[in-house]
Scaffold this motif. Structure first.
Motif, PDB file in Angstrom:
ATOM      1  N   THR A 684      -9.040  -2.083 -13.553  1.00 56.20           N
ATOM      2  CA  THR A 684      -8.888  -2.668 -14.880  1.00 56.20           C
ATOM      3  C   THR A 684      -7.969  -3.883 -14.847  1.00 56.20           C
ATOM      4  OG1 THR A 684      -9.222  -0.490 -15.886  1.00 56.20           O
ATOM      5  CG2 THR A 684      -8.202  -2.193 -17.251  1.00 56.20           C
ATOM      6  N   ILE A 685      -6.822  -3.733 -14.168  1.00 56.26           N
ATOM      7  CA  ILE A 685      -5.868  -4.845 -14.092  1.00 56.26           C
ATOM      8  C   ILE A 685      -6.462  -6.005 -13.304  1.00 56.26           C
ATOM      9  CG2 ILE A 685      -3.635  -5.529 -13.143  1.00 56.26           C
ATOM     10  CD1 ILE A 685      -2.657  -2.692 -13.764  1.00 56.26           C
ATOM     11  N   ALA A 686      -7.143  -5.709 -12.198  1.00 57.01           N
ATOM     12  CA  ALA A 686      -7.746  -6.760 -11.385  1.00 57.01           C
ATOM     13  C   ALA A 686      -8.784  -7.543 -12.176  1.00 57.01           C
ATOM     14  CB  ALA A 686      -8.369  -6.156 -10.131  1.00 57.01           C
ATOM     15  N   ILE A 687      -9.611  -6.834 -12.946  1.00 57.61           N
ATOM     16  CA  ILE A 687     -10.632  -7.507 -13.765  1.00 57.61           C
ATOM     17  C   ILE A 687      -9.977  -8.344 -14.847  1.00 57.61           C
ATOM     18  CG2 ILE A 687     -12.499  -7.096 -15.400  1.00 57.61           C
ATOM     19  CD1 ILE A 687     -13.242  -4.621 -13.711  1.00 57.61           C
ATOM     20  N   ALA A 688      -8.918  -7.794 -15.486  1.00 51.46           N
ATOM     21  CA  ALA A 688      -8.233  -8.533 -16.553  1.00 51.46           C
ATOM     22  C   ALA A 688      -7.623  -9.827 -16.021  1.00 51.46           C
ATOM     23  CB  ALA A 688      -7.160  -7.648 -17.176  1.00 51.46           C
ATOM     24  N   LEU A 689      -6.959  -9.753 -14.867  1.00 47.65           N
ATOM     25  CA  LEU A 689      -6.367 -10.955 -14.299  1.00 47.65           C
ATOM     26  C   LEU A 689      -7.435 -11.958 -13.873  1.00 47.65           C
ATOM     27  CD1 LEU A 689      -3.469  -9.442 -12.146  1.00 47.65           C
ATOM     28  CD2 LEU A 689      -3.280 -10.680 -14.302  1.00 47.65           C
ATOM     29  N   GLN A 690      -8.528 -11.450 -13.358  1.00 46.97           N
ATOM     30  CA  GLN A 690      -9.606 -12.343 -12.942  1.00 46.97           C
ATOM     31  C   GLN A 690     -10.201 -13.087 -14.140  1.00 46.97           C
ATOM     32  OE1 GLN A 690     -10.242 -13.140 -10.011  1.00 46.97           O
ATOM     33  NE2 GLN A 690     -12.230 -14.148 -10.054  1.00 46.97           N
ATOM     34  N   ARG A 691     -10.181 -12.448 -15.306  1.00 49.22           N
ATOM     35  CA  ARG A 691     -10.705 -13.072 -16.514  1.00 49.22           C
ATOM     36  C   ARG A 691      -9.670 -13.934 -17.213  1.00 49.22           C
ATOM     37  NH1 ARG A 691     -15.434 -14.267 -17.060  1.00 49.22           N
ATOM     38  NH2 ARG A 691     -15.218 -14.258 -19.338  1.00 49.22           N
ATOM     39  N   GLY A 692      -8.485 -14.099 -16.605  1.00 52.12           N
ATOM     40  CA  GLY A 692      -7.490 -15.018 -17.142  1.00 52.12           C
ATOM     41  C   GLY A 692      -6.577 -14.431 -18.180  1.00 52.12           C
ATOM     42  N   VAL A 693      -6.524 -13.108 -18.298  1.00 48.96           N
ATOM     43  CA  VAL A 693      -5.622 -12.488 -19.275  1.00 48.96           C
ATOM     44  C   VAL A 693      -4.186 -12.771 -18.860  1.00 48.96           C
ATOM     45  CG1 VAL A 693      -4.836 -10.292 -20.248  1.00 48.96           C
ATOM     46  CG2 VAL A 693      -7.282 -10.701 -19.856  1.00 48.96           C
ATOM     47  N   GLN A 694      -3.356 -13.236 -19.815  1.00 52.68           N
ATOM     48  CA  GLN A 694      -1.952 -13.526 -19.557  1.00 52.68           C
ATOM     49  C   GLN A 694      -1.115 -12.283 -19.853  1.00 52.68           C
ATOM     50  OE1 GLN A 694      -0.840 -16.470 -18.274  1.00 52.68           O
ATOM     51  NE2 GLN A 694      -3.009 -17.037 -18.144  1.00 52.68           N
ATOM     52  N   LEU A 695      -0.496 -11.755 -18.835  1.00 50.25           N
ATOM     53  CA  LEU A 695       0.320 -10.558 -18.995  1.00 50.25           C
ATOM     54  C   LEU A 695       1.737 -10.928 -19.414  1.00 50.25           C
ATOM     55  CD1 LEU A 695      -0.733  -8.522 -15.827  1.00 50.25           C
ATOM     56  CD2 LEU A 695      -1.553  -8.232 -18.165  1.00 50.25           C
ATOM     57  N   PRO A 696       2.389 -10.085 -20.207  1.00 51.22           N
ATOM     58  CA  PRO A 696       3.802 -10.319 -20.521  1.00 51.22           C
ATOM     59  C   PRO A 696       4.636 -10.359 -19.250  1.00 51.22           C
ATOM     60  CG  PRO A 696       2.880  -8.617 -21.947  1.00 51.22           C
ATOM     61  CD  PRO A 696       1.860  -8.903 -20.889  1.00 51.22           C
ATOM     62  N   ALA A 697       5.753 -11.070 -19.320  1.00 51.65           N
ATOM     63  CA  ALA A 697       6.590 -11.234 -18.131  1.00 51.65           C
ATOM     64  C   ALA A 697       7.049  -9.900 -17.573  1.00 51.65           C
ATOM     65  CB  ALA A 697       7.797 -12.110 -18.469  1.00 51.65           C
ATOM     66  N   GLU A 698       7.308  -8.913 -18.462  1.00 58.24           N
ATOM     67  CA  GLU A 698       7.796  -7.617 -18.002  1.00 58.24           C
ATOM     68  C   GLU A 698       6.771  -6.873 -17.154  1.00 58.24           C
ATOM     69  OE1 GLU A 698       7.882  -8.698 -21.038  1.00 58.24           O
ATOM     70  OE2 GLU A 698       9.829  -8.390 -22.006  1.00 58.24           O
TER      71      GLU A 698
END
Length: 820
Positions: A684-698
């Motif tokens: 899930t995280i890998a797909i989200a990052l691949q789609r350009g989702v910006q995660l909070p700094a924490e």
């Protein structure tokens, strides 16, 4: 896979660290609290206020000011030398430049500048104290009741016996490389064991023999698995709770405990696997200081541990593969770092070749050199090896022997197959059973020296005694028609149009006739490979074939093990396929003929390279030949992760001292759930990052730990587990335990990360500040309590079986397949 994609996605997440921080007007006006985060030398970390990448370049702990309700991010990288490229001090200038673009709030700046020497000393003392407690608890659980039971348990009968062989310098054969057995023998020798105990079968009492040194050595190495796992997880996650949870899961696992308490290769193998993993992680963490003393130390130690793992069992190849993949990945990113010259990249490549290829190979060959040097006396393993190999063993019939050079009629000989571990042409007075070809005398191959291996070579058309002094010596030549008479039973080597017992389309080979009198099916043409007709046949050096005159088939051995009616010896057949293979080529080894002069066999001494090559060919053949026998207990790889069935180490009824190898079900099923959760959350995280989702700094540090650190551990689990599905040899439950170490470390990393994510998500709730601590504490208590319930499996049970109400294990037989 997640590990590979994690490297790319971590780089993508890292790019956000150089962007200007987000506006923080209202966020900074709230109530602040200060958190102490353990400091690590040269450790990449994140400022929770700015999201900027910084480096802790000194031991003191950082004091980071956080807005109330925010969670401290997991700091550090699971792979030093990753895409964040913290090399040669380039990180600090970048961080300072980024800070210049958006000024850090003065409160945070003042907090970062405060000296924290006393805090650092306190945290360092706590770190060492925690490691000491973990190590002491590990040793205490492994050495508790180590002397019980005082009799042979399971495979102690093999590896204890092999340790005795080293003490007595007696040659033997085993399917595994020699390091583990050598260390067991050395431990016994140093602690007063004299090598006289026979180790005949499980259940035999040790009596007055000193077995505790060998058990203690295995327990000592097995005890280090927990601190190694603790340090590995701590380095990958930079989280004490994750490391502590991992240590608890392994400490309180009854399966790891049981394997560590007996004279087995498993604790030695797992010691080197875990040491190699820890060394690899440590040298990765030194990637920002390449070619420094710590970097060279951990890189060299990785190579040493790889040699140790492979020197114990061939499954050490799996950790070699993992280190190799990690090294290739690291070198690929170094090659892509344009700030590095090709000369520097070449230095990195050379260093890894020297430390991870050359050094392990040299050490591995040294292990075999010591093995060959120690075992210089003839023993039960001679027959697995060639005649030239046997000639170097004192006590062997070929050692310092003299034999007639050329084969003559009337000679008493032994005929040895050239395929490794096939043995000698053999016969005995037992007949083939009804329904298995003709009811005639069995002919097999046998791996050991025996009087039933002796044959007399005679002319096919004469019954006169060639050893009669009145007859001249007549040599056997290439192309002659001969008869082989079994010396002990006087029956001739015979074949006919009956199918072989195990191999279809091959013909049966038997012993037939009385006192050498048989029929035309006893006639064989002897041929020397690649020689002309009429040439004499040399003992040991001529490679010969026996062609059956009537059927035209070739005498050979299939290498298949006969059932109990054939005494589990190897099948001999006459194959209609005339292709020259090692199975159908033989040589003459022992040769007795009083009418001929003898020559010395010293010329047969093999070189070390020949010994090394032959030893590995025999071991590989032996491993492939380990097939399940009738009614023998075995298991399948899919049984292992679910803890489907254990293995009896000692005892079977209510009067025996019973030890049962079974993993702690709470630990093993938690590991199984964790693998599934990791695949789900990581994907899930890998797909989200691949789609350009910006995660909070924490969350950026947490996701990197999950993808990179967890991916490295998942890769270790897969490499140490899935290859067993491809193996045709017999498998046992204990083969899973190296993979189990990796799944347990993954469990520690995963649950610590998930609980931190939950705490961050519930930051506004009163539960948010306590969910991480309560979650870790609950897992620790559940693991400890389950160990309290199941510890009799490892430490021994006496009395009623589990199905009886008064049994100490009553109600704990949660699966029907558990037979304790």
């Amino acid at each position: 896979m997640l590990y590979a994609s994690g490297r790319f996605l971590a780089a993508r997440a890292a790019t956000t660290l150089h962007a200007p921080p987000r506006a923080r007007g209202p966020a900074l006006r709230g109530k602040r609290r200060e958190l102490q985060i353990p400091g690590h030398l040269e450790t990449p970390s994140y400022d929770s206020l700015t999201g900027l990448r910084t480096r802790s370049s000194a031991p003191p702990a950082r004091r980071v000011v956080l807005r109330k309700g925010r969670m401290p991010p997991a700091i550090g990288s699971s792979h030093a030398g990753s895409e964040l490229r913290l090399r040669r001090g380039r990180c600090a200038p970048q961080a300072s430049r980024a800070g210049g673009r958006d000024k850090v709030p003065q409160v945070a700046a003042r907090s970062l500048k405060r000296p924290a020497w006393s805090s650092w000393r306190f945290e360092t003392a706590g770190w060492w104290a925690t490691l000491a407690v973990v190590t002491l608890l590990s040793f205490a659980t492994r050495f508790h009741r180590l002397d019980q039971p005082a009799h042979i348990c399971w495979d102690e009968t093999h590896f204890g016996k092999m340790g005795s062989y080293y003490i007595n310098r007696t040659f033997f054969f085993d399917v595994h490389p020699p390091l583990g057995k050598m260390l067991i023998g050395l431990a016994g020798y140093l602690t007063g064991y004299d090598g006289t105990f026979l180790f005949q079968k499980p259940g035999d009492s040790y009596e007055h023999h000193n077995y505790m040194g060998m058990r203690g050595f295995c327990a000592f190495l097995g005890s280090w698995l927990i601190p190694f796992a603790y340090l590995t997880v701590l380095d990958l996650s930079k989280s004490f709770p994750a490391a502590l949870l991992t240590a608890a899961l392994l400490t309180f696992d009854t399966g790891c405990l049981t394997l560590s308490q007996y004279i087995l290769l498993d604790p030695i193998l797992m010691f080197f696997i875990m040491a190699a993993m820890l060394s690899m992680v440590k040298y990765n963490s030194c990637a920002n200081r390449p070619f420094s003393a710590p970097w060279w130390f951990w890189l060299s130690l990785t190579g040493i541990n790889l040699a140790g793992a492979l020197g114990v069992k061939f499954v050490g190849l799996f950790i070699i593969l993992q280190v190799g993949l990690n090294t290739i990945s690291d070198l690929w990113y170094l090659f892509g770092d344009l700030s590095l010259s090709l000369v520097t990249v070449g230095k990195h490549l050379t260093a890894r070749i020297l430390c991870l290829i050359v050094l392990p190979l040299v050490l591995y060959m040294t292990i075999f050199a010591v093995h060959v040097m120690i075992l210089n006396k003839s023993g039960p393993g001679d027959g697995f090896f060639s005649s030239a190999f046997q000639a170097r063993l004192s006590g062997n019939s070929l050692h310092n022997a003299s034999v007639p050079e050329h084969l003559a009629y009337g000679s008493v000989i032994t005929v040895k197959n050239l395929r490794m571990a096939i043995g000698y042409l053999h016969s005995h007075r037992h007949l083939y059973p009804e329904g298995i070809g003709a009811l005639q005398q069995q002919v097999t191959t046998y791996l050991h020296k025996d009087y039933n291996n002796l044959w007399i070579i005679k002319k096919h058309n004469s019954n006169t005694d060639p050893l009669d002094p009145s007859f001249p010596v007549e040599f056997v030549r290439h192309g002659d028609i001969i008869r082989l008479e079994h010396k002990e039973t006087t029956r001739n080597l015979h074949s006919h149009y009956h199918e072989a017992p195990l191999t279809r389309k091959h013909l049966q080979v038997t012993g037939y006739g009385i006192n050498g009198t048989g029929d035309s099916n006893d006639f064989w043409r002897i041929e020397v490979v690649n020689r002309k007709f009429g040439n004499r046949i040399k003992v040991l050096r001529s490679r010969i074939r026996f062609i059956h005159l009537v059927t035209g088939c070739v005498l050979g051995s299939s290498g298949k093990i006969l059932p109990k009616w054939g005494w589990e010896q190897l099948e001999v057949t006459c194959t209609p396929y005339l292709k020259e293979t090692a199975n159908s080529i033989w040589n003459i080894e022992e040769h007795i003929n009083p009418k001929l002069p003898n020559i010395s066999l010293d010329v047969l001494q093999p070189s070390f390279s020949e010994i090394l090559l032959e030893s590995h060919m025999v071991m590989i053949w032996g491993n492939n030949g380990l097939k399940p026998k009738d009614n023998e207990f075995t298991s399948k790889p899919w049984h292992w992760p679910i803890n489907y069935q254990g293995l009896h180490f000692s005892g079977a009824n209510d009067t025996d001292f019973r030890v049962y190898l079974l993993g702690n079900p709470v630990v093993w099923w938690l590991n199984l759930v964790s693998i599934a959760l990791y695949l789900l959350s990581g994907s899930t995280i890998a797909i989200a990052l691949q789609r350009g989702v910006q995660l909070p700094a924490e969350l950026e540090g947490l996701t990197r730990v999950l993808l990179r650190g967890g991916g490295q551990l998942l890769l270790g689990w897969m490499l140490h587990y899935f290859p067993f599905f491809l193996m045709g040899r017999i498998l046992y439950f204990h083969h899973y335990f190296p993979a189990m170490l990796f799944s347990t470390m993954l469990t520690g990393v995963l649950w610590d990360t998930l609980l931190r994510l939950c705490a961050w998500g519930l930051a506004s709730s009163p539960l948010g500040s306590r969910i991480h601590v309560m979650g870790i504490l609950s897992l620790l208590l559940a693991t400890a309590y389950s160990f309290y319930l199941f510890h009799p499996l490892a430490y021994g049970m006496i009395g009623p079986l589990a199905q009886e109400p008064e049994s100490p294990m009553a109600g704990l037989r949660w699966l029907e397949s558990w037979d304790f």
